[in-house]
Scaffold this active site. Structure first.
Site, PDB file in Angstrom:
ATOM      1  N   ARG A  82     -42.732-119.376 -31.858  1.00  0.00           N
ATOM      2  CA  ARG A  82     -41.475-119.532 -32.594  1.00  0.00           C
ATOM      3  C   ARG A  82     -40.319-120.039 -31.749  1.00  0.00           C
ATOM      4  O   ARG A  82     -40.232-119.712 -30.566  1.00  0.00           O
ATOM      5  CB  ARG A  82     -41.095-118.182 -33.230  1.00  0.00           C
ATOM      6  N   HIS A 118     -45.038-122.875 -34.632  1.00  0.00           N
ATOM      7  CA  HIS A 118     -46.189-123.731 -34.315  1.00  0.00           C
ATOM      8  C   HIS A 118     -45.927-125.221 -34.540  1.00  0.00           C
ATOM      9  O   HIS A 118     -46.779-125.954 -35.041  1.00  0.00           O
ATOM     10  CB  HIS A 118     -47.407-123.277 -35.118  1.00  0.00           C
ATOM     11  N   HIS A 124     -55.456-121.825 -31.128  1.00  0.00           N
ATOM     12  CA  HIS A 124     -55.195-120.711 -32.040  1.00  0.00           C
ATOM     13  C   HIS A 124     -56.470-120.127 -32.643  1.00  0.00           C
ATOM     14  O   HIS A 124     -56.441-119.544 -33.735  1.00  0.00           O
ATOM     15  CB  HIS A 124     -54.241-121.187 -33.143  1.00  0.00           C
ATOM     16  N   ASP A 183     -48.784-108.491 -32.625  1.00  0.00           N
ATOM     17  CA  ASP A 183     -48.425-109.900 -32.793  1.00  0.00           C
ATOM     18  C   ASP A 183     -47.311-110.186 -31.794  1.00  0.00           C
ATOM     19  O   ASP A 183     -46.184-110.486 -32.161  1.00  0.00           O
ATOM     20  CB  ASP A 183     -47.964-110.158 -34.244  1.00  0.00           C
ATOM     21  N   GLU A 226     -53.575-116.424 -27.756  1.00  0.00           N
ATOM     22  CA  GLU A 226     -52.954-117.732 -27.617  1.00  0.00           C
ATOM     23  C   GLU A 226     -52.246-117.784 -26.268  1.00  0.00           C
ATOM     24  O   GLU A 226     -51.164-117.219 -26.112  1.00  0.00           O
ATOM     25  CB  GLU A 226     -51.959-117.944 -28.755  1.00  0.00           C
TER      26      GLU A 226
HETATM   27  C1  BGC Z   1     -48.231-115.740 -34.911  1.00  0.00           C
HETATM   28  C2  BGC Z   1     -48.382-114.941 -36.170  1.00  0.00           C
HETATM   29  C3  BGC Z   1     -48.773-115.879 -37.283  1.00  0.00           C
HETATM   30  C4  BGC Z   1     -50.057-116.596 -36.893  1.00  0.00           C
HETATM   31  C5  BGC Z   1     -50.460-117.613 -37.910  1.00  0.00           C
HETATM   32  C6  BGC Z   1     -49.536-116.384 -34.609  1.00  0.00           C
HETATM   33  O1  BGC Z   1     -49.399-117.157 -33.448  1.00  0.00           O
HETATM   34  O2  BGC Z   1     -47.757-114.968 -33.855  1.00  0.00           O
HETATM   35  O3  BGC Z   1     -47.183-114.284 -36.487  1.00  0.00           O
HETATM   36  O4  BGC Z   1     -48.941-115.202 -38.481  1.00  0.00           O
HETATM   37  O5  BGC Z   1     -49.875-117.245 -35.662  1.00  0.00           O
HETATM   38  O6  BGC Z   1     -49.464-118.521 -38.132  1.00  0.00           O
END
Ligand code: BGC
Length: 391
Positions: free
Chosen positions: A108, A134, A219, A291, A356
């Site tokens: 983010r 992303h 991812h 997360d 990730e």
């Molecule tokens: C994020 C999550 C998100 C997921 C799918 C992860 O990298 O931290 O919050 O829901 O990606 O977008």
């Protein structure tokens, strides 16, 4: 752009990590098939890499996706440990970044804004209309990459013996201004599998023609029991980090690096994912479970650091993650809901977990974090190794 990072020292590194190397059982190969077409008419392909031990990875030119990864358990039983879909259409319509390469900026950026050299940039606010996640609406995960098989000519790395690996070289050009980000980005991604070791090596390289922020990652969602065989709450996880970056209610880091001691975030000793995932702790509540970004411990003189390990105690199937990145987002699939997955299987909430490897979220607005700024003439470099074994 053809040069690989100097820190990717050699196959010695790969061999050193490969304590479980056993003599060759088969012939490594790369096969290609057509998977579908985009509405634009662009052809989408699947490339399957099989090493001498039978480890099999399937990769697409769409999003650089890893669509499957089959590895053995302690009895030699193979399972596909990567969540995904059978069809390209499902990836285009509803994928929560299953198996995807994420860019330009993984994770983010608060407010979707940042300033470089006095110029303010507004990038796409594709999450809740308030922040960038992303890379925006059409990130690197939705692009068609050019793909070629790695050869001694196109790898151009004097210390990697192309006779000992199979792999793909993926390239992508992202134009200046895409999703609001400055700079034309030339990206080169290498996926490599040693012929006699169950490793997946991911190397990222990029250059820009304007100062910009970059944070590339993979991812993939893993379930070491096999995708679609339940949730990952019974998986045992270790993360080599004394600290993590706590977040606000929008999952944007506050800027603090917080000690994990005495919290549900302490994974320095192996812990079951499910043991504390619903702990009565503010950070756990904000994330709906795990997360978060962990700040990986650094050892002097070490380029690759051990980031994380996950093991399914029942099958013994184990994955270890090594990276040159300072952080890792451990996402436990909290936002997943019951959905159909590959091969008629059903995926459930927390049906997969992601490691990730990355620079910290919102680094463009956090001068105290390791910088994600890349300037013209510099080369962005990053590498991650996923090592598979059975314990
Ligand atoms: C994020 C999550 C998100 C997921 C799918 C992860 O990298 O931290 O919050 O829901 O990606 O977008």
């Amino acid at each position: 752009m053809s040069k690989l990072p100097a820190f990717m020292t050699s196959l010695t590194l790969l061999t050193a990590l490969a304590t479980n190397a056993i003599p060759a059982a088969g012939e490594s190969s790369i096969t290609v098939k057509t998977w579908g077409k985009l509405p634009s008419g662009e052809e989408v392909k699947l490339y399957t890499l099989t090493n001498n031990l039978g480890m099999q990875v399937t990769i697409s030119n769409y999003g650089g996706l890893i669509t499957s990864l089959c590895v053995p358990d302690k009895e030699g039983k193979m399972e596909d440990v990567i969540l995904g879909f059978d069809t390209l259409e499902e990836y285009m319509e509803k994928s929560p970044y299953f198996g995807a390469v994420v860019g330009r900026y993984g994770n983010r950026i608060g407010g979707g804004t940042f300033t470089i050299d006095g110029t303010a940039y507004q990038v796409t606010k594709n999450e809740k209309g308030i922040q960038c996640l992303h890379g925006g609406n059409v990130g690197f995960d939705k692009k068609i990459w050019d793909v070629e098989e790695i050869t001694s000519e196109n790898l151009q790395h004097d210390r990697i013996d192309t006779d000992k690996i199979i792999g793909l070289k993926l390239t992508l050009i992202s134009p200046d201004g895409e999703e609001g980000f400055p700079g034309t980005i030339n990206t080169v991604l290498h996926y490599m599998v040693p012929k006699d070791t169950n490793l997946l090596v991911v190397l990222y390289g990029a250059t820009t023609d304007k100062p910009t922020h970059l944070n590339l990652t993979q991812h993939a969602y893993f379930n070491m029991k096999g995708a679609g065989n339940g949730d990952i709450l019974d998986h045992e996880v270790t993360i080599w980090a004394d600290r993590f970056t706590p977040v606000d209610e929008n999952l944007i880091p506050t800027g603090e690096l917080r000690d994990v001691t005495g919290t549900a975030m302490d994974f320095r000793q192996p812990n079951l994912v499910g043991a504390r995932i619903d702990a009565d702790e503010e950070q756990i509540k904000i994330g709906g479970g795990y997360d978060h970004n962990w700040v990986l411990n650094v050892k002097e003189g070490e380029n690759f650091r051990k980031a994380a390990k996950v093991r399914d105690p029942a099958s013994g199937r184990t994955m270890e993650v090594f990276t040159t990145e300072p952080g890792v987002q451990f996402y436990a699939g909290n936002f997943m809901s019951t959905m159909p997955g590959k091969g008629g299987k059903t995926y459930v909430k927390r049906g997969g977990l992601c490691f990730e490897t990355q620079h910290f979220p919102d680094s463009p607005n956090k001068p105290q974090f390791p910088s994600t700024l890349v300037k013209p003439g510099e080369e962005y470099k990053s590498a991650t190794i996923f090592k598979f074994s059975a314990e």
